[in-house]
Design a protein around this motif. Structure first.
Motif, PDB file in Angstrom:
ATOM      1  N   ILE A 199     -16.416  -6.165  62.003  1.00 26.00           N
ATOM      2  CA  ILE A 199     -16.879  -7.017  60.909  1.00 26.00           C
ATOM      3  C   ILE A 199     -17.081  -6.161  59.665  1.00 26.00           C
ATOM      4  CG2 ILE A 199     -18.746  -8.499  60.078  1.00 26.00           C
ATOM      5  CD1 ILE A 199     -19.200  -9.360  62.973  1.00 26.00           C
ATOM      6  N   ILE A 200     -16.464  -6.585  58.570  1.00 28.40           N
ATOM      7  CA  ILE A 200     -16.583  -5.885  57.293  1.00 28.40           C
ATOM      8  C   ILE A 200     -17.385  -6.765  56.354  1.00 28.40           C
ATOM      9  CG2 ILE A 200     -15.360  -4.911  55.316  1.00 28.40           C
ATOM     10  CD1 ILE A 200     -13.404  -5.492  58.475  1.00 28.40           C
ATOM     11  N   LEU A 201     -18.553  -6.320  55.942  1.00 27.28           N
ATOM     12  CA  LEU A 201     -19.379  -7.098  55.022  1.00 27.28           C
ATOM     13  C   LEU A 201     -18.992  -6.789  53.581  1.00 27.28           C
ATOM     14  CD1 LEU A 201     -21.768  -9.056  54.586  1.00 27.28           C
ATOM     15  CD2 LEU A 201     -23.252  -7.042  54.455  1.00 27.28           C
ATOM     16  N   ILE A 202     -18.778  -7.855  52.793  1.00 24.92           N
ATOM     17  CA  ILE A 202     -18.431  -7.730  51.377  1.00 24.92           C
ATOM     18  C   ILE A 202     -19.469  -8.502  50.575  1.00 24.92           C
ATOM     19  CG2 ILE A 202     -16.671  -8.146  49.617  1.00 24.92           C
ATOM     20  CD1 ILE A 202     -14.646  -8.381  52.006  1.00 24.92           C
ATOM     21  N   LEU A 203     -20.156  -7.821  49.676  1.00 24.44           N
ATOM     22  CA  LEU A 203     -21.197  -8.459  48.869  1.00 24.44           C
ATOM     23  C   LEU A 203     -20.789  -8.505  47.404  1.00 24.44           C
ATOM     24  CD1 LEU A 203     -24.450  -6.867  50.373  1.00 24.44           C
ATOM     25  CD2 LEU A 203     -23.312  -9.007  51.016  1.00 24.44           C
ATOM     26  N   HIS A 240     -29.449  -5.546  51.512  1.00 21.89           N
ATOM     27  CA  HIS A 240     -28.863  -6.758  52.105  1.00 21.89           C
ATOM     28  C   HIS A 240     -27.935  -6.406  53.271  1.00 21.89           C
ATOM     29  CE1 HIS A 240     -30.752  -9.238  49.207  1.00 21.89           C
ATOM     30  NE2 HIS A 240     -29.982  -8.917  48.190  1.00 21.89           N
ATOM     31  N   HIS A 241     -27.250  -5.300  53.149  1.00 17.93           N
ATOM     32  CA  HIS A 241     -26.380  -4.864  54.244  1.00 17.93           C
ATOM     33  C   HIS A 241     -27.205  -4.549  55.485  1.00 17.93           C
ATOM     34  CE1 HIS A 241     -24.023  -1.623  56.404  1.00 17.93           C
ATOM     35  NE2 HIS A 241     -23.201  -2.658  56.450  1.00 17.93           N
ATOM     36  N   ASP A 242     -28.316  -3.861  55.306  1.00 16.39           N
ATOM     37  CA  ASP A 242     -29.185  -3.531  56.437  1.00 16.39           C
ATOM     38  C   ASP A 242     -29.723  -4.804  57.095  1.00 16.39           C
ATOM     39  OD1 ASP A 242     -28.795  -0.861  55.917  1.00 16.39           O
ATOM     40  OD2 ASP A 242     -30.702  -0.566  54.883  1.00 16.39           O
ATOM     41  N   THR A 243     -30.089  -5.783  56.267  1.00  7.93           N
ATOM     42  CA  THR A 243     -30.587  -7.050  56.818  1.00  7.93           C
ATOM     43  C   THR A 243     -29.508  -7.742  57.638  1.00  7.93           C
ATOM     44  OG1 THR A 243     -32.108  -7.361  54.960  1.00  7.93           O
ATOM     45  CG2 THR A 243     -31.530  -9.321  56.243  1.00  7.93           C
ATOM     46  N   GLU A 255     -17.351   1.643  51.800  1.00  5.50           N
ATOM     47  CA  GLU A 255     -17.411   2.179  53.152  1.00  5.50           C
ATOM     48  C   GLU A 255     -16.458   1.417  54.055  1.00  5.50           C
ATOM     49  OE1 GLU A 255     -21.488   1.988  54.338  1.00  5.50           O
ATOM     50  OE2 GLU A 255     -22.197   3.209  52.648  1.00  5.50           O
ATOM     51  N   THR A 256     -16.197   1.941  55.211  1.00  2.42           N
ATOM     52  CA  THR A 256     -15.219   1.324  56.114  1.00  2.42           C
ATOM     53  C   THR A 256     -15.577  -0.121  56.443  1.00  2.42           C
ATOM     54  OG1 THR A 256     -14.745   3.476  57.113  1.00  2.42           O
ATOM     55  CG2 THR A 256     -14.062   1.520  58.344  1.00  2.42           C
ATOM     56  N   HIS A 257     -16.857  -0.383  56.710  1.00  2.00           N
ATOM     57  CA  HIS A 257     -17.276  -1.719  57.105  1.00  2.00           C
ATOM     58  C   HIS A 257     -18.244  -2.360  56.108  1.00  2.00           C
ATOM     59  CE1 HIS A 257     -15.993   0.103  60.995  1.00  2.00           C
ATOM     60  NE2 HIS A 257     -15.379  -1.049  61.088  1.00  2.00           N
ATOM     61  N   PHE A 258     -18.229  -1.854  54.883  1.00  4.20           N
ATOM     62  CA  PHE A 258     -19.145  -2.393  53.882  1.00  4.20           C
ATOM     63  C   PHE A 258     -18.594  -2.141  52.481  1.00  4.20           C
ATOM     64  CE2 PHE A 258     -23.520  -1.711  51.686  1.00  4.20           C
ATOM     65  CZ  PHE A 258     -23.495  -3.006  51.187  1.00  4.20           C
ATOM     66  N   ARG A 259     -18.428  -3.229  51.717  1.00  3.51           N
ATOM     67  CA  ARG A 259     -17.988  -3.133  50.328  1.00  3.51           C
ATOM     68  C   ARG A 259     -18.971  -3.888  49.439  1.00  3.51           C
ATOM     69  NH1 ARG A 259     -12.566  -1.227  49.744  1.00  3.51           N
ATOM     70  NH2 ARG A 259     -12.049  -0.300  51.774  1.00  3.51           N
ATOM     71  N   GLY A 260     -19.259  -3.307  48.280  1.00 10.71           N
ATOM     72  CA  GLY A 260     -20.152  -3.957  47.326  1.00 10.71           C
ATOM     73  C   GLY A 260     -19.546  -3.927  45.940  1.00 10.71           C
ATOM     74  N   PHE A 261     -19.510  -5.078  45.265  1.00 16.11           N
ATOM     75  CA  PHE A 261     -18.850  -5.216  43.977  1.00 16.11           C
ATOM     76  C   PHE A 261     -19.792  -5.796  42.926  1.00 16.11           C
ATOM     77  CE2 PHE A 261     -15.507  -5.537  47.160  1.00 16.11           C
ATOM     78  CZ  PHE A 261     -14.511  -4.719  46.649  1.00 16.11           C
ATOM     79  N   SER A 262     -19.402  -5.608  41.662  1.00 15.21           N
ATOM     80  CA  SER A 262     -20.072  -6.275  40.550  1.00 15.21           C
ATOM     81  C   SER A 262     -19.060  -6.419  39.425  1.00 15.21           C
ATOM     82  CB  SER A 262     -21.271  -5.461  40.071  1.00 15.21           C
ATOM     83  OG  SER A 262     -21.847  -6.052  38.915  1.00 15.21           O
ATOM     84  N   VAL A 263     -19.206  -7.470  38.613  1.00  9.65           N
ATOM     85  CA  VAL A 263     -18.298  -7.641  37.471  1.00  9.65           C
ATOM     86  C   VAL A 263     -18.917  -7.083  36.192  1.00  9.65           C
ATOM     87  CG1 VAL A 263     -17.228  -9.680  38.476  1.00  9.65           C
ATOM     88  CG2 VAL A 263     -19.116  -9.965  36.873  1.00  9.65           C
ATOM     89  N   MET A 267      -9.271   1.360  51.978  1.00 10.17           N
ATOM     90  CA  MET A 267      -8.748   2.090  50.813  1.00 10.17           C
ATOM     91  C   MET A 267      -8.075   1.117  49.866  1.00 10.17           C
ATOM     92  SD  MET A 267      -5.969   5.217  50.683  1.00 10.17           S
ATOM     93  CE  MET A 267      -7.060   6.281  51.612  1.00 10.17           C
ATOM     94  N   THR A 268      -8.329   1.257  48.554  1.00  8.81           N
ATOM     95  CA  THR A 268      -7.753   0.372  47.568  1.00  8.81           C
ATOM     96  C   THR A 268      -6.264   0.641  47.424  1.00  8.81           C
ATOM     97  OG1 THR A 268      -9.819   0.366  46.362  1.00  8.81           O
ATOM     98  CG2 THR A 268      -7.892  -0.394  45.181  1.00  8.81           C
ATOM     99  N   THR A 269      -5.481  -0.418  47.412  1.00 11.53           N
ATOM    100  CA  THR A 269      -4.048  -0.268  47.235  1.00 11.53           C
ATOM    101  C   THR A 269      -3.728   0.293  45.852  1.00 11.53           C
ATOM    102  OG1 THR A 269      -1.933  -1.427  47.226  1.00 11.53           O
ATOM    103  CG2 THR A 269      -3.833  -2.652  46.448  1.00 11.53           C
ATOM    104  N   ILE A 270      -2.619   1.032  45.732  1.00 13.56           N
ATOM    105  CA  ILE A 270      -2.241   1.649  44.465  1.00 13.56           C
ATOM    106  C   ILE A 270      -1.935   0.592  43.418  1.00 13.56           C
ATOM    107  CG2 ILE A 270      -0.525   3.118  43.337  1.00 13.56           C
ATOM    108  CD1 ILE A 270      -0.242   4.649  45.974  1.00 13.56           C
ATOM    109  N   SER A 271      -1.292  -0.488  43.831  1.00 14.77           N
ATOM    110  CA  SER A 271      -0.921  -1.563  42.901  1.00 14.77           C
ATOM    111  C   SER A 271      -1.553  -2.875  43.364  1.00 14.77           C
ATOM    112  CB  SER A 271       0.603  -1.700  42.823  1.00 14.77           C
ATOM    113  OG  SER A 271       1.200  -0.496  42.388  1.00 14.77           O
TER     114      SER A 271
END
Length: 283
Positions: free
Chosen positions: A256-260, A241-244, A20-28, A1-5
């Motif tokens: 293990i938490i995957l962050i892409l 990519h997460h599935d791979t 998701e609990t064990h998977f995060r995906g970001f983009s700028v 969960m993202t922190t409030i500040s």
């Protein structure tokens, strides 16, 4: 969960497409039809002192020594022109995401313990804790700051296996325990958590390993704005990519938490980061 500040307010730069609990995906994303390199560079440099300096040094920053501290933080990253394959900026990105999206607190600054200006620090790429009530979770980060996802997955897998080996962890904990700043508020509880007399079974239950992988993305390169089609295709690419990654033989004794983080061109990002680092090293 993202922190409030968020510590670094990275939510203003990073769009979180998967949470998701064990998977995060970001983009700028984009601005004025251009990939947001400048915004990503600024975000990374906003964390430079927090990443590079010890707890004692950070607590002593004031208007009179701030410039000197910034310069020192920049100089401990590296001092070489052979920078294209260095991973420190990836480690700072992981540091930011761990702080802002998992509420973690850095336990040690491994940059501070380099033997030389251009030495790479062995072991985990991040050593943080997350307070859960009166207990601490141990967050040990891994990063592959790459331009190719297949290579990133290939290279991180053996490290995950090696770094979750009981004997390796005992050795790493011994190194870490000698580097903990005794002024840090969690120092006592942290040292108890990694004490060599505690059963590794108990320690494994409290270990989380966030794995940040970057890559040059076909989807990011195919669009100029974050339209609905972009979002849909990027989410599909991230899940692929997460599935791979999950389809490989991963350690079973830790979470293990995957962050892409897909990038337009990692090489261009690194060049921009290097240029700014040189400026900061000369302030």
């Amino acid at each position: 969960m993202t922190t409030i500040s968020p510590v670094f307010e990275s939510d203003l730069i990073l769009d979180e497409y998967i949470a998701e609990t064990h998977f995060r995906g970001f983009s700028v994303g984009y601005e004025d039809s251009e990939y947001r390199y400048d915004a990503l560079v600024e975000l990374i440099f906003s964390a430079l002192t927090d990443f590079s300096l010890t707890e004692k040094e950070k607590s002593n920053i004031n208007p009179f020594n701030a410039q000197r501290k910034l310069k020192k933080a920049a100089k401990v990253i590296y001092a070489t022109e052979k920078y294209s394959r260095r991973g420190e900026f990836g480690e700072i990105l992981l540091h930011i995401i761990m702080r802002d999206y998992f509420n973690s607190i850095p336990a040690i600054s491994k940059m501070y313990y380099k033997d030389g200006a251009n030495e790479t620090v062995k072991g985990f790429d991040a050593v943080h804790v997350v307070p859960i009530g009166k207990e601490l979770e141990l967050w040990l980060g891994e990063v592959k700051f790459y331009n190719n996802m297949a290579k990133a997955i290939r290279d991180v897998l053996p490290e995950l296996q090696a770094h979750t080996n009981k004997d390796y962890l005992r050795s790493e904990f011994l190194f870490i325990s000698n580097k903990v700043d005794d002024t840090w508020e969690h120092a006592e509880n942290f040292l108890k958590l990694i004490d060599g007399r505690i059963s590794m079974d108990k320690i494994f239950s409290k270990i989380r390993i966030p794995v940040l992988l970057t890559y040059d993305s076909k989807v990011v390169n195919s669009y100029r704005d974050a339209c609905e089609d972009y979002k849909k295709e990027l989410i599909n690419e991230l899940h692929k990519h997460h599935d791979t990654f999950r389809g490989n033989d991963l350690p079973k004794n830790v979470e293990i938490i995957l962050i892409l983080l897909p990038i337009e061109q990692k090489a261009k990002l690194v060049q921009n980061l290097h240029d700014k680092l040189r400026i900061w090293q000369q302030i």
